[in-house]
Design a protein around this motif. Structure first.
Motif, mmCIF file in Angstrom:
data_model
loop_
_atom_site.group_PDB
_atom_site.id
_atom_site.type_symbol
_atom_site.label_atom_id
_atom_site.label_comp_id
_atom_site.label_asym_id
_atom_site.label_seq_id
_atom_site.Cartn_x
_atom_site.Cartn_y
_atom_site.Cartn_z
ATOM 1 N N CYS A 65 -5.540 -12.156 -1.831
ATOM 2 C CA CYS A 65 -5.731 -11.707 -0.669
ATOM 3 C C CYS A 65 -7.924 -11.574 -0.616
ATOM 4 N N CYS A 125 -3.201 -3.042 -0.574
ATOM 5 C CA CYS A 125 -3.775 -3.986 0.139
ATOM 6 C C CYS A 125 -4.533 -4.233 1.262
ATOM 7 N N CYS A 156 -0.884 -7.532 4.455
ATOM 8 C CA CYS A 156 -0.191 -8.326 3.082
ATOM 9 C C CYS A 156 0.949 -6.461 2.440
ATOM 10 N N TRP A 189 0.912 -4.800 -0.241
ATOM 11 C CA TRP A 189 0.447 -4.811 -1.949
ATOM 12 C C TRP A 189 0.985 -3.890 -1.728
HETATM 13 ZN ZN ZN Z 1 -3.060 -8.549 -0.592
#
Ligand code: ZN
Length: 225
Positions: free
Chosen positions: A193, A167, A172, A174
């Motif tokens: 996000c 991400c 984040c 991710w």
């Molecule tokens: Zn994110």
């Protein structure tokens, strides 16, 4: 007065495979202080159940085994988290176009033969066909992570690797597969996000005086800065 225990955060099961979903069991993974979702062995079992790596009865068996061997359960959790961090560092590097850290590749390669020892072929429900299956073995409190290791290996050698992303909403952290046609997905989710980045850009433009917001009309945001 009694206080209700805080609800445990839900796990995110994405459909991108067990390795990626397991990697995302820490929030704000790229930050200095990630939020651990696997706070005890029971949460690890709950994740595996949510990810369909354990059936309800298998999960019960693992909880029972852990209750009888609390020290082994604590050690198993730490092995699991080490594997997750190994996968995160590899995926994060690949997503950034950097070489995978050799020490992490060595850890993954060491785990691979152990995982494959549990791989079986079994007849499917449909006649005359077969499926991959994993032989369970509650003596090893991490046996159900074998498919995580296997799917990580498959991802790294497979065609989907070019879709692997982290991400863009730092920190984040991710990890996901970009299934968009033009490979343009940047965020874990637009609701998370993506919106934060949009609101941040909007706020920056407001501060620079590039846009005017009438008094009383607030910029919608769901972030704290
Ligand atoms: Zn994110």
């Amino acid at each position: 007065m009694t206080t209700q225990p805080a609800a445990l955060p839900a796990f995110h099961i994405s459909g991108d495979g067990a390795a990626i979903d397991f990697t995302n069991t820490a929030d704000w993974h790229a930050s200095e202080a990630p939020v651990e979702l696997l706070t005890d062995y029971g949460r690890l079992v709950a994740w595996a159940e949510a990810a369909a790596l354990l059936s309800v009865s298998q999960a019960d068996a693992m909880r029972h085994a852990a209750a009888e061997r609390p020290q082994d359960a604590a050690a198993a959790l730490s092995v699991a988290i080490d594997m997750r961090e190994t996968l995160y560092r590899i995926f994060s590097a690949v997503a950034a176009g950097a070489p995978a850290p050799p020490a992490d590749m060595a850890r993954l390669n060491a785990a691979l033969p152990q995982a494959l020892l549990r791989l079986r072929i079994q007849p499917a429900h449909e006649a005359h066909s077969f499926v991959w299956a994993w032989e369970d073995g509650p003596a090893d409190l991490t046996w159900f992570l074998s498919p995580v290791v296997w799917t990580a290996a498959e991802l790294l050698v497979g065609q989907n690797l070019a879709r692997l992303r982290e991400c863009a909403g730092h920190p984040c952290g991710w990890i996901f597969l970009d299934h968009s046609r033009n490979r343009s997905r940047r965020w874990c989710s637009m609701a998370g996000c993506g919106n934060r980045a949009k609101a941040r850009r909007h706020y920056a433009r407001l501060k620079r005086g590039e846009i005017y917001t009438p008094p009383g009309e607030r910029v919608a945001n769901d972030y704290a800065e």
